[in-house]
Design an enzyme around this catalytic site. Structure first.
Site, mmCIF file in Angstrom:
data_model
loop_
_atom_site.group_PDB
_atom_site.id
_atom_site.type_symbol
_atom_site.label_atom_id
_atom_site.label_comp_id
_atom_site.label_asym_id
_atom_site.label_seq_id
_atom_site.Cartn_x
_atom_site.Cartn_y
_atom_site.Cartn_z
ATOM 1 N N GLY A 474 0.817 -1.207 0.000
ATOM 2 C CA GLY A 474 0.000 0.000 0.000
ATOM 3 C C GLY A 474 0.850 1.257 0.000
ATOM 4 O O GLY A 474 0.340 2.371 0.075
ATOM 5 N N GLY A 476 2.665 2.317 -2.446
ATOM 6 C CA GLY A 476 2.799 2.933 -3.762
ATOM 7 C C GLY A 476 4.087 2.540 -4.451
ATOM 8 O O GLY A 476 4.498 3.156 -5.442
ATOM 9 N N SER A 515 12.288 0.272 5.600
ATOM 10 C CA SER A 515 12.233 1.425 4.675
ATOM 11 C C SER A 515 13.145 1.226 3.479
ATOM 12 O O SER A 515 13.738 2.176 2.978
ATOM 13 C CB SER A 515 12.620 2.729 5.407
ATOM 14 O OG SER A 515 11.767 2.965 6.480
ATOM 15 N N ARG A 516 13.272 -0.040 3.010
ATOM 16 C CA ARG A 516 14.248 -0.300 1.965
ATOM 17 C C ARG A 516 13.676 -0.188 0.566
ATOM 18 O O ARG A 516 14.414 -0.191 -0.426
ATOM 19 C CB ARG A 516 14.915 -1.651 2.180
ATOM 20 C CG ARG A 516 14.000 -2.852 2.063
ATOM 21 C CD ARG A 516 14.589 -4.081 2.773
ATOM 22 N NE ARG A 516 15.937 -4.418 2.341
ATOM 23 C CZ ARG A 516 16.232 -5.033 1.206
ATOM 24 N NH1 ARG A 516 15.265 -5.347 0.359
ATOM 25 N NH2 ARG A 516 17.476 -5.324 0.897
ATOM 26 N N THR A 518 12.335 2.160 -1.406
ATOM 27 C CA THR A 518 12.777 3.203 -2.333
ATOM 28 C C THR A 518 14.218 2.966 -2.766
ATOM 29 O O THR A 518 14.525 2.959 -3.957
ATOM 30 C CB THR A 518 12.653 4.587 -1.670
ATOM 31 O OG1 THR A 518 11.279 4.792 -1.346
ATOM 32 C CG2 THR A 518 13.128 5.683 -2.605
ATOM 33 N N GLY A 693 9.316 5.231 4.528
ATOM 34 C CA GLY A 693 8.171 4.473 5.034
ATOM 35 C C GLY A 693 7.946 4.503 6.528
ATOM 36 O O GLY A 693 6.822 4.438 6.993
ATOM 37 N N GLU A 694 9.007 4.571 7.310
ATOM 38 C CA GLU A 694 8.833 4.375 8.745
ATOM 39 C C GLU A 694 8.911 5.642 9.580
ATOM 40 O O GLU A 694 8.255 5.769 10.605
ATOM 41 C CB GLU A 694 9.883 3.381 9.263
ATOM 42 C CG GLU A 694 9.644 1.981 8.751
ATOM 43 C CD GLU A 694 10.770 1.050 9.133
ATOM 44 O OE1 GLU A 694 10.734 0.529 10.248
ATOM 45 O OE2 GLU A 694 11.678 0.843 8.312
#
Ligand code: FES
Ligand code: FES
Lengths: 1101, 182
Positions: A474, A476, A515-516, A518, A693-694
């Site tokens: 979710g 993106g 958060s990997r 990207t 992300g985090e």
């Protein structure tokens, strides 16, 4: 940047996700599927003596039942190498909810019935349920550990210069608690498993963030080759860390699929989700900051105790990540930290967005404000002075290339209006700031964690497809990957498709965690797209041709498809040194500053967020809308942790097993979070981007705690910051105390004695010897459902145990909670006569019992106080369904009673009331509590009592009319007999002349009341109050009228202060609170004051 | 299906012979359900929720189950235009026309597009319920004052939990849609 990169685009899957077309795991109905139900431990700690599946196995529809005996001996999850957790309980259970056996049957009901029929015999033991208990001298040892009893692991970290005595500096320290937060992803964990015997292949459709981890663990435990296990692509409904490793249901479903040779389907229900999703680890932190007189940070020292729960899941790496977080935001010269992971017989902790840094950031950033206070410095200035900078190697070996923390702090300061708020804030308002840091993918766990691969298929029709092994839960990520490929190849976004997750068809990637996404997938996509471009250029030889034509020219194309692959390996990262933890584990580091403006209602303790600003340094955003989405979504979760979210346990069993009991933010609980991006390309990021992300979840708890401290001058160090903590802290600060003089009130002696005896052994006795309910997870089938058209018809069918039903929002719930075994239901909702609101000539209003709460929300419909009460109840949908009578007659909402505790109210006299020693801060009585401490939950009852409403009851044998105060006999209990229904409620004509106000305190918008208040009166020309009614809901077993206060106020011009004085006296004389709910008296008195003010305002005084 | 046919269904009464032995066989009734303007003949068990019938018997899986007990709004559908929780509605008692996300998306693609433009969804699991609730909300007019409008929107959508977006994008979507008619 090329193409749409850096610009907002609609997510490539928007049509599917917004039209209902997207298929999540549970949406796949594979023919011949069986449904799985798991048998779980009801005990926190027990030896499993035997598991008898004989009876269950013969039940209708049952195909197979598995226990640990169905697995190879010694089967364990690998995880961080701990290997302490078997796929199903082996010999012992160590937390409530642990998986013991699983049944596959034709239908969900049959599976549940068979699961209930599995007989497990236990030898119950007393397990350590809290950190403190685990360390007690007499506590049982949960596992064999080498570090000491109930210490799973110890970790010591020492970075930088040796600690020096700091005679000229200042130090601040504190003890902070970050409690357990759960992910509560909207999609429950689900899996479909199918064994293909011909191909020797196990197919899995599973909601996960990391398909490869699921594949590897399933293969490992079941003794299959990795290639024999294939995860397929599905839509995934959120994970937030909980799905970044394997849980338990995956292996269970897989094992059953192998056994029954049919597809099996396992979808956890919401209870199981709450009870078994491995929550954020609770951290108990002692932390100290040392600075010199000029404010330069010298050292951070601390000691953490981490609640590991019953098994190792990721506690060690969470703790270590948290420790490192302390070395990234500022530039101390020295860090010394010790941590212990404590085994407790509770739900294991697990991975959660923020991963340890969330917890430590709360302590660090709270202390930064205290340090600023000690140094008489502005909190932002002090942070700017110490903020990490780029180009420097930090104490922990990290080498961030870009650090824009200072810019974030300045932007947050400006956006929130810091200076103005600090100087001129109104009473009760406060503003707070906090910083944060996170990685863009940690090089942890495995040697290949710095690698990500991707492939591109180019087709003759000009379309291309990226294949990628991760999962987009979710965030993106698929859209971002498509943007990269489209940009590099000069294609329209529509021409790029993205395939993810499929472990057979996509190349290597470890999934969405740390958060990997990207950094790693961005680079992999960039690399493979560049490879594709090169390939196309070599085919084009200078000509300008569309991709499809070039593919057609290629002799490497197979079936009209040309494929290229690429592997990205990040060389700028190092695995951390196992001894020291030193190492540059991430290629880039993202920073943030958040600012919160709060208003604290000092009377009720409620914290309202007025404004919230989040500024992030994310490198160059590749899809700004998605980046803002991650920031705002993360911040909302952090706000939840700050203000309400908490998993409450009693006797090791989760009490808060549902959204109703879990105060995560609803839309009306938060303002529009304003997010800003500090744009700065990171040289190592794909197109300059960093992870995002985090981090959004980290700054909110301290930013809000700092704002609250700014507002009220008291610091709350234990999350969540709920109204009880604020009211209690303020009372302590102001030296307010209540004395109840129970010794002078003989009617309370017996209750006082019982409460005294509870902790001395009475509770343990009752808990151990309580009556047991037969275990049952589905209610008995409904045998008869009547929808009569008239009340007479309804009454004639209300015999032989048939029960009336209004909107069904409580009755159906109680059935699912095994609190109602009614099988004959009579729906009253469709009876036209009961759905009218009639106004008599004299002005009396008669409300039919089946009138929905929605219709009562209009102030003109009946009375403004009724409207305010109706509007405060539950949600729009529930108000559309629920009826007024249903609201009045709902059973009590005590969270022990409702959530499966075998308590006095549920199973009878030979059982304890769990509220006496358990968490009773919010929903239990502070006045008149007896054997059961619950309250009547109906807000309607509060409002209607203050209007002297009468209740018309019809039964087969006649009718009767009662004043509403005579309706209730106890918490959610009424004088209604079997076969009787409420036909109508009348507000007397005099109610029209009453001015009134309704107020309510709750944890989330629509929650049941912690307390509700309705005050009404007639006010004469001179402004004097006559015949006042002061009614408090959720304070006593039944709606409670402050009759003495009413008397004291009658005939007077009432002010808030006047009321408060009289009410406090009455409360002190009548209340008998439990150990931790006396604060409710203050809060309710505060609500009463507000109601008085509202009334006076209404009449212009 | 004509309106009169619908009203005639109102009086389908489920008086069942009492005392019947139904241990392992769910009692069911034959029903005609009108979902997204299409009539379906379905066997409805008395225990069956509207959610279960929509998803498992009619096969429209856009409506989601996230809690199954009225706490989250993921299963929101419209019955005669009114938002209800299908997980807490016994299907046998439903007499009105049901509209699910599939129907709303067809009738109001502008809502879906607004969600896509304003970050109204991330994982999408709550989205069906959100969009159905928004469709119901947009039948009413919102206050002209933006702050007051936001207040109403947030209150009205508080029965639809979203764990991903922090609601900002959802609220922005609705305000943008409502702004169009103002
Ligand atoms: S699934 Fe119906 S409200 Fe949650
Ligand atoms: S978009 Fe995921 S829960 Fe709302």
């Amino acid at each position: 940047m090329t193409g749409t990169l850096g610009r907002h685009v609609r997510p490539i899957d928007w049509q599917q996700r917004t039209s209902g077309a997207a298929r999540y795991t549970a949406d796949l109905f594979i023919a011949e599927s069986l449904t799985v139900r798991v048998v779980r431990s009801p005990h926190a700690y027990a030896a499993v003596r035997s598991i008898d599946t004989a009876k269950a196995a013969t039940m209708p529809g049952v195909h197979a039942i598995i226990t640990i005996a169905d697995f190879p001996p010694g089967a364990r999850y690998i995880h961080e190498g701990a290997r302490d957790r078997p796929p199903l309980a082996e010999g012992m259970v160590r937390y409530v909810g642990q998986e013991i056996a699983a049944v596959a049957a034709e239908t969900a009901e049959q599976a549940a019935a068979a699961a209930d029929a599995v007989v497990v015999s236990y030898d119950r033991k007393r397990g350590p349920l809290t950190i403190a208990a685990a360390q007690g001298a007499w506590s049982a040892a949960l596992h064999k550990r080498t570090n000491g009893k109930n210490i799973s692991k110890s970790l010591h970290r020492s970075w930088g210069e040796p600690l020096q005595g700091s005679s000229d500096g200042v130090s601040v320290d504190g003890r902070f608690v970050f409690s357990r937060q759960t992910h509560a992803s909207m999609e429950p964990n689900s899996i479909i498993a199918q064994w293909d015997a011909e191909q020797g292949c196990l197919h899995l459709w599973v909601s996960t963030q990391a398909p490869i981890f699921v594949r590897d663990e399933v293969a490992q435990i079941l003794g299959l080759a990795k290639e024999q296990v294939v995860c397929h692509e599905v839509f995934v409904g959120g994970g937030f860390g909980s799905k970044s490793r394997i849980s338990e249901h995956e292996v269970i479903a897989a094992a059953l699929a192998l056994k029954v040779k049919r597809p099996v389907r396992l979808v956890l229900d919401r209870n199981e989700e709450f009870e078994t999703t491995k929550s954020r680890h609770a951290f108990h932190m002692e932390l100290a900051l040392h600075a010199d007189a000029s404010g330069h940070m010298r050292a951070i020292t601390g000691r953490f105790q981490v609640d590991n729960g019953a098994y190792d899941h990721s506690g060690m790496s969470v703790t270590s990540a948290g420790m490192k977080g302390l070395g990234l935001i500022y530039r101390p010269r020295s860090i010394r930290l010790d941590a212990q992971l404590i085994d407790t017989a509770t739900l294991p902790g697990g991975q959660f967005r923020g991963y340890g840094t969330t917890q430590v950031t709360f302590a660090l950033e709270s202390l930064m404000d205290e340090l600023a206070g000690r140094l008489e410095r502005d909190p932002i200035d002090l942070r700017l002075q110490n903020a990490n900078r780029d180009g420097e190697e930090t104490l922990i070996g990290a080498r961030p290339r870009t650090v824009r923390l200072a810019d974030c702090l300045i932007a947050a300061r400006d956006a929130i209006g810091w200076d103005k708020l600090r100087n001129t804030r109104p009473a009760g308002h406060g503003v707070g700031i906090a910083s944060g840091v996170h990685l863009s993918g940690s090089y942890a766990e495995r040697d290949d964690a710095n690698r990500s691969d991707a492939a591109i298929d180019m087709l003759t029709n000009g379309k291309v497809r990226l294949r990628f092994g991760g999962a987009d839960t979710g965030t993106g990520q698929r859209t971002m990957l498509a943007q990269i490929v489209a940009g590099e190849l000069g294609l329209a976004l529509d021409d790029v498709d993205v395939m993810t997750m499929d472990t057979a068809l996509t190349p290597f990637d470890l999934g969405a965690w740390s958060s990997r996404g990207t950094h790693y997938s961005g680079h992999a996509a960039r690399l493979v797209a560049k490879t594709a471009t090169k390939k196309l250029e070599s085919l084009a030889q200078g000509r300008v041709l569309p991709i499809g034509d070039l593919v057609a020219l290629s002799n490497e194309a197979v079936d009209g498809m040309l494929t290229v692959e690429a592997s990205f390996v990040e060389t700028a990262v190092q695995r951390p040194d196992p001894k020291t933890g030193l190492g540059n584990v991430s290629a880039s580091y993202n920073f943030a500053a958040h600012a919160a403006h709060v208003k604290v209602d000092t009377r009720t303790g409620k914290v309202e967020l007025i404004d919230y600003v989040a500024v992030h340094d994310v490198g160059t955003p590749l899809n700004p809308a998605a980046v803002h989405g991650q920031i705002v979504g993360g911040a909302a979760m952090g706000i939840g942790a700050a203000l309400g979210e908490d998993l409450v346990f009693e006797q090791g069993k989760l009490v808060t097993t549902g959204y109703t009991y879990y105060a995560l933010p609803r839309a009306a609980d938060i303002p529009s979070i304003r997010s800003f991006i500090v744009n700065c390309a990171d040289p190592l990021g794909p197109y300059g981007a960093k992870g995002v992300g985090e981090l959004g979840i980290n700054p909110p708890p301290p930013a809000i705690a700092n704002a609250v401290a700014d507002a009220i001058g008291v610091r709350i160090r234990e999350l969540p910051i709920t109204p009880d903590k604020i009211v209690t802290a303020l009372a302590r600060k102001e030296g307010r105390n209540r004395h109840f003089n129970i010794w002078r009130r003989p009617d309370r002696w017996w209750i006082a004695f019982v409460r005294w005896a509870y902790p001395l052994g009475l509770f343990r006795l009752l808990h151990a010897w309580r009556t047991h309910q037969p275990s049952r997870s589905v209610p008995p089938e409904i045998e008869e459902l009547a929808a009569p058209a008239s009340l007479d018809e309804a009454l004639s069918s209300l015999d032989r145990g048939a029960v009336p039903m209004g909107g069904g929002t409580d009755l159906l719930l109680r059935r699912s909670q095994m609190l109602s075994t009614a099988t004959r239901l009579v729906s009253l909702a469709g009876i036209a006569d009961l759905s009218q609101i009639a106004i008599a000539e004299d002005g009396a209003v008669t409300i039919g019992s089946a009138v929905s709460l929605s219709r009562l929300c209009a102030p003109s419909a009946t009375h403004p106080a009724v409207a305010a009460a109706a509007q405060s109840i539950a949600s729009h949908q529930i108000r559309n369904m629920a009826t007024i009578a249903g609201n009045l007659l709902q059973a009590n909402r005590c969270w022990f009673y409702r959530n499966g505790f075998e308590c006095y109210q549920r199973v009878g006299a030979k059982a304890p009331c769990y509220a006496i020693l358990g968490d009773h801060r919010f929903y239990h009585a502070a006045i008149d509590g007896h054997r059961c401490q619950a309250v009547t939950p109906s807000d309607m009852a509060t409002a209607l009592t203050a209007l002297d409403a009468t209740i018309h009851i019809r039964g087969r044998h006649g009718t009767r009319t009662l004043p509403i105060r005579a309706l209730y006999t106890g918490p959610g209990q009424t004088v209604l007999q079997d076969g009787e229904v409420i036909a109508a409620i009348t507000l007397p004509a005099a109610a029209r002349t009453r001015v009134g106000a309704f107020r309510k305190l709750n944890l989330w918008h629509g929650d049941f009341a912690i307390g509700s208040v309705a005050i009404t009166c007639r006010i004469d020309e001179a402004g004097c109050w006559h015949d006042p009614r002061i009614v408090c809901g959720a304070l006593a077993p039944v709606p409670w009228r402050a009759v003495e206060t009413e008397k004291a106020l009658a005939g007077r011009k009432v002010t808030a202060a006047l009321l408060r004085a009289a009410l406090d006296e009455e409360l002190n004389a009548k209340a008998h609170p439990l150990a931790r709910n006396a604060w409710k008296l203050d809060a309710l008195a505060g609500l009463c004051e507000q109601a008085v003010e509202e009334i006076n305002e209404k009449v212009g005084r | 299906m004509s309106a009169s046919a619908v009203t005639s269904m109102v009086h389908v009464v489920f008086w069942l012979v009492p005392g019947l032995e139904r241990r392992h066989q769910m009692v069911s009734v034959k029903r005609q359900m009108v979902v997204n303007d299409t009539a379906f003949d379905v066997d409805v068990g008395l225990d069956d929720t509207l959610l279960r019938v929509i998803r498992e018997k009619i096969g429209l899986t856009g409506t989601k189950e996230a809690c199954g007990r009225g706490e989250c709004g993921a299963c929101t559908v419209l019955v005669d235009g009114v938002a209800r929780l299908s997980c807490m509605t016994l299907c046998a008692l439903v007499t009105g026309k049901v509209t699910t996300i599939e129907g709303v998306a067809r009738e109001r693609p502008d809502i879906c597009a607004a969600f896509a433009d304003h970050g109204g969804f991330q994982c999408g699991f709550c989205t069906s319920g959100q969009i159905v609730s928004v469709a119901a909300l947009l039948q009413e007019s919102l206050p002209g004052d933006p702050a007051a409008a936001e207040h109403v929107v947030r209150d009205r959508l508080s029965g639809n939990i979203c764990r991903c977006t922090g609601y900002g994008g959802i609220v922005a979507s609705v305000l943008a849609l409502a702004g169009g008619d103002r």
